[in-house]
Design a protein around this motif. Structure first.
Motif, PDB file in Angstrom:
ATOM      1  N   TYR A  77      10.315  33.574  -5.721  1.00 28.50           N
ATOM      2  CA  TYR A  77      11.110  34.786  -5.906  1.00 28.50           C
ATOM      3  C   TYR A  77      12.172  34.826  -4.830  1.00 28.50           C
ATOM      4  O   TYR A  77      11.901  34.545  -3.659  1.00 28.50           O
ATOM      5  N   SER A  78      13.389  35.164  -5.214  1.00 30.64           N
ATOM      6  CA  SER A  78      14.462  35.328  -4.235  1.00 30.64           C
ATOM      7  C   SER A  78      15.236  36.600  -4.546  1.00 30.64           C
ATOM      8  O   SER A  78      15.393  36.986  -5.710  1.00 30.64           O
ATOM      9  N   CYS A  79      15.704  37.259  -3.484  1.00 29.70           N
ATOM     10  CA  CYS A  79      16.421  38.514  -3.642  1.00 29.70           C
ATOM     11  C   CYS A  79      17.758  38.270  -4.327  1.00 29.70           C
ATOM     12  O   CYS A  79      18.480  37.324  -4.006  1.00 29.70           O
ATOM     13  N   GLY A  80      18.084  39.135  -5.284  1.00 29.06           N
ATOM     14  CA  GLY A  80      19.325  39.006  -6.032  1.00 29.06           C
ATOM     15  C   GLY A  80      20.375  40.007  -5.597  1.00 29.06           C
ATOM     16  O   GLY A  80      20.205  40.718  -4.603  1.00 29.06           O
ATOM     17  N   PRO A  81      21.469  40.126  -6.337  1.00 24.88           N
ATOM     18  CA  PRO A  81      22.583  40.985  -5.939  1.00 24.88           C
ATOM     19  C   PRO A  81      22.368  42.456  -6.314  1.00 24.88           C
ATOM     20  O   PRO A  81      21.603  42.781  -7.217  1.00 24.88           O
ATOM     21  N   VAL A  89      32.055  35.575  -0.400  1.00 22.97           N
ATOM     22  CA  VAL A  89      31.520  34.264  -0.027  1.00 22.97           C
ATOM     23  C   VAL A  89      30.247  34.402   0.805  1.00 22.97           C
ATOM     24  O   VAL A  89      29.296  33.622   0.646  1.00 22.97           O
ATOM     25  N   GLY A  90      30.215  35.396   1.691  1.00 21.29           N
ATOM     26  CA  GLY A  90      29.008  35.601   2.495  1.00 21.29           C
ATOM     27  C   GLY A  90      27.801  35.944   1.647  1.00 21.29           C
ATOM     28  O   GLY A  90      26.685  35.489   1.923  1.00 21.29           O
ATOM     29  N   ASN A  91      28.010  36.743   0.592  1.00 16.98           N
ATOM     30  CA  ASN A  91      26.917  37.043  -0.336  1.00 16.98           C
ATOM     31  C   ASN A  91      26.427  35.778  -1.019  1.00 16.98           C
ATOM     32  O   ASN A  91      25.214  35.545  -1.139  1.00 16.98           O
ATOM     33  N   LEU A  92      27.359  34.947  -1.470  1.00 16.43           N
ATOM     34  CA  LEU A  92      26.987  33.747  -2.217  1.00 16.43           C
ATOM     35  C   LEU A  92      26.187  32.775  -1.352  1.00 16.43           C
ATOM     36  O   LEU A  92      25.333  32.051  -1.862  1.00 16.43           O
ATOM     37  N   ARG A  93      26.458  32.783  -0.054  1.00 17.21           N
ATOM     38  CA  ARG A  93      25.684  31.914   0.839  1.00 17.21           C
ATOM     39  C   ARG A  93      24.194  32.258   0.754  1.00 17.21           C
ATOM     40  O   ARG A  93      23.333  31.395   0.778  1.00 17.21           O
ATOM     41  N   THR A  94      23.894  33.569   0.621  1.00 14.91           N
ATOM     42  CA  THR A  94      22.505  34.020   0.503  1.00 14.91           C
ATOM     43  C   THR A  94      21.829  33.390  -0.712  1.00 14.91           C
ATOM     44  O   THR A  94      20.671  32.964  -0.641  1.00 14.91           O
ATOM     45  N   PHE A  95      22.557  33.306  -1.817  1.00 15.43           N
ATOM     46  CA  PHE A  95      21.963  32.813  -3.059  1.00 15.43           C
ATOM     47  C   PHE A  95      21.944  31.281  -3.117  1.00 15.43           C
ATOM     48  O   PHE A  95      21.232  30.705  -3.937  1.00 15.43           O
ATOM     49  N   MET A  96      22.727  30.638  -2.240  1.00 18.76           N
ATOM     50  CA  MET A  96      22.715  29.169  -2.185  1.00 18.76           C
ATOM     51  C   MET A  96      21.427  28.639  -1.568  1.00 18.76           C
ATOM     52  O   MET A  96      20.967  27.555  -1.924  1.00 18.76           O
ATOM     53  N   LEU A  97      20.825  29.411  -0.651  1.00 16.54           N
ATOM     54  CA  LEU A  97      19.630  28.925   0.037  1.00 16.54           C
ATOM     55  C   LEU A  97      18.461  28.673  -0.911  1.00 16.54           C
ATOM     56  O   LEU A  97      17.876  27.577  -0.892  1.00 16.54           O
ATOM     57  N   PRO A  98      18.062  29.636  -1.762  1.00 16.43           N
ATOM     58  CA  PRO A  98      16.969  29.337  -2.698  1.00 16.43           C
ATOM     59  C   PRO A  98      17.338  28.245  -3.696  1.00 16.43           C
ATOM     60  O   PRO A  98      16.464  27.486  -4.127  1.00 16.43           O
ATOM     61  N   ASN A 166      28.402  26.341  -8.228  1.00 20.01           N
ATOM     62  CA  ASN A 166      27.334  25.420  -8.629  1.00 20.01           C
ATOM     63  C   ASN A 166      25.936  25.895  -8.227  1.00 20.01           C
ATOM     64  O   ASN A 166      25.048  25.094  -7.962  1.00 20.01           O
ATOM     65  N   ILE A 167      25.752  27.226  -8.175  1.00 20.30           N
ATOM     66  CA  ILE A 167      24.400  27.770  -8.005  1.00 20.30           C
ATOM     67  C   ILE A 167      23.760  27.831  -9.383  1.00 20.30           C
ATOM     68  O   ILE A 167      24.284  28.470 -10.285  1.00 20.30           O
ATOM     69  N   ARG A 168      22.648  27.167  -9.547  1.00 27.22           N
ATOM     70  CA  ARG A 168      22.004  27.128 -10.853  1.00 27.22           C
ATOM     71  C   ARG A 168      21.335  28.461 -11.175  1.00 27.22           C
ATOM     72  O   ARG A 168      20.832  29.131 -10.279  1.00 27.22           O
ATOM     73  N   PRO A 169      21.319  28.841 -12.435  1.00 34.91           N
ATOM     74  CA  PRO A 169      20.698  30.127 -12.806  1.00 34.91           C
ATOM     75  C   PRO A 169      19.184  30.103 -12.612  1.00 34.91           C
ATOM     76  O   PRO A 169      18.545  29.062 -12.740  1.00 34.91           O
ATOM     77  N   ALA A 170      18.641  31.263 -12.286  1.00 32.67           N
ATOM     78  CA  ALA A 170      17.191  31.407 -12.183  1.00 32.67           C
ATOM     79  C   ALA A 170      16.581  31.442 -13.577  1.00 32.67           C
ATOM     80  O   ALA A 170      17.288  31.609 -14.583  1.00 32.67           O
ATOM     81  N   ALA A 171      15.269  31.319 -13.647  1.00 35.12           N
ATOM     82  CA  ALA A 171      14.585  31.365 -14.940  1.00 35.12           C
ATOM     83  C   ALA A 171      14.493  32.793 -15.459  1.00 35.12           C
ATOM     84  O   ALA A 171      14.526  33.031 -16.665  1.00 35.12           O
ATOM     85  N   HIS A 172      14.395  33.758 -14.532  1.00 41.71           N
ATOM     86  CA  HIS A 172      14.227  35.154 -14.923  1.00 41.71           C
ATOM     87  C   HIS A 172      15.066  36.052 -14.016  1.00 41.71           C
ATOM     88  O   HIS A 172      15.163  35.813 -12.811  1.00 41.71           O
ATOM     89  N   TYR A 173      15.642  37.110 -14.617  1.00 43.03           N
ATOM     90  CA  TYR A 173      16.430  38.093 -13.865  1.00 43.03           C
ATOM     91  C   TYR A 173      15.931  39.509 -14.184  1.00 43.03           C
ATOM     92  O   TYR A 173      16.563  40.242 -14.931  1.00 43.03           O
ATOM     93  N   PRO A 174      14.814  39.930 -13.628  1.00 47.20           N
ATOM     94  CA  PRO A 174      14.329  41.291 -13.888  1.00 47.20           C
ATOM     95  C   PRO A 174      15.260  42.339 -13.282  1.00 47.20           C
ATOM     96  O   PRO A 174      15.743  42.177 -12.159  1.00 47.20           O
ATOM     97  N   ARG A 175      15.530  43.406 -14.034  1.00 46.67           N
ATOM     98  CA  ARG A 175      16.376  44.494 -13.557  1.00 46.67           C
ATOM     99  C   ARG A 175      15.514  45.573 -12.909  1.00 46.67           C
ATOM    100  O   ARG A 175      14.439  45.905 -13.408  1.00 46.67           O
ATOM    101  N   ALA A 176      16.022  46.153 -11.821  1.00 48.73           N
ATOM    102  CA  ALA A 176      15.281  47.212 -11.131  1.00 48.73           C
ATOM    103  C   ALA A 176      14.995  48.382 -12.059  1.00 48.73           C
ATOM    104  O   ALA A 176      13.906  48.973 -12.014  1.00 48.73           O
ATOM    105  N   THR A 177      15.948  48.720 -12.928  1.00 49.17           N
ATOM    106  CA  THR A 177      15.771  49.858 -13.830  1.00 49.17           C
ATOM    107  C   THR A 177      14.646  49.652 -14.837  1.00 49.17           C
ATOM    108  O   THR A 177      14.178  50.608 -15.437  1.00 49.17           O
ATOM    109  N   HIS A 178      14.223  48.413 -15.030  1.00 48.70           N
ATOM    110  CA  HIS A 178      13.153  48.128 -15.983  1.00 48.70           C
ATOM    111  C   HIS A 178      11.763  48.285 -15.362  1.00 48.70           C
ATOM    112  O   HIS A 178      10.761  48.161 -16.071  1.00 48.70           O
TER     113      HIS A 178
END
Length: 211
Positions: A77-81, A89-98, A166-178
């Motif tokens: 699990y990794s934190c999303g936007p 660009v600074g935000n995208l760096r966060t998502f590059m790590l996972p 070139n950040i690959r998509p995750a398998a699942h994107y659950p929404r907080a509202t759900h």
């Protein structure tokens, strides 16, 4: 070359020349196209076990051997936007790590399944600000749109921006509202166990209660 004779372990995979240091798209008979490393295919067809991995555990402050819940499969699990504006660009760096971690694990022979949340409600503009306005509501007012429209627009924008670097998509994107009922239930348990407390309608973690 991956195909080695008609009776080889990879006989049903079309001949491919793969860089050992890269993940290439490989057509599979009846399964479409998947991006996998050579190390993954060696593991997938029983040619060798995944390489051992040691990760730093911030709780124990030591390096520990990775032991997946299911052998050969790492679920992460990794934190999303928070989708109230464009990412920078600074935000995208966060998502590059996972994404980097996923690529490394797959290169070493593991399958991965990544979950990344989409925060589409409930993120305050400033946690120390008494009024604590929701970023989604602030953007909706500024752009004269509904919070749902803001969330949908900036979620799509995030997906496009992530793909552009070139950040690959995750398998699942659950929404907080759900998952609002589940959040409320979890908060109630934290309060009951003394790990959180309520002040003026806002719930705070009691960090002193944690080991």
């Amino acid at each position: 070359q991956m195909l080695r004779g008609q009776d080889g372990a990879l006989a049903q995979v079309r001949p491919q020349v793969m860089d050992e240091d890269a993940a290439d798209h490989v057509p599979l008979c009846g399964l479409g196209t998947k991006s996998m490393s050579l190390h993954y295919w060696q593991h997938r067809f029983g040619l060798q076990a995944p390489a051992p991995v040691r990760l730093y555990n911030t709780l124990t402050r030591s390096k520990e051997t990775l032991v997946p819940g299911t052998a050969g499969i790492v679920r992460m699990y990794s934190c999303g936007p928070t989708v109230y504006r464009y990412v920078h660009v600074g935000n995208l760096r966060t998502f590059m790590l996972p994404d980097l971690l996923r690529r490394a694990l797959e290169y070493l022979g593991y399958e991965t399944e990544q979950v990344m949340n989409i925060t589409d409600v409930g993120h305050l503009t400033d946690d120390s600000f008494d009024r604590g306005e929701d970023k989604m509501l602030v953007s909706a007012q500024l752009e004269h749109k509904s919070p749902e429209e803001i969330a949908a627009f900036y979620t799509d924008a995030f997906m496009q921006d992530a793909a552009s670097v070139n950040i690959r998509p995750a398998a699942h994107y659950p929404r907080a509202t759900h998952y609002i009922p589940e959040m409320i239930e979890l908060i109630a348990k934290l309060i009951e166990k003394g790990h959180a407390y309520e002040v003026g309608g806002t719930v705070y973690y009691d960090i002193a209660s944690f080991p």
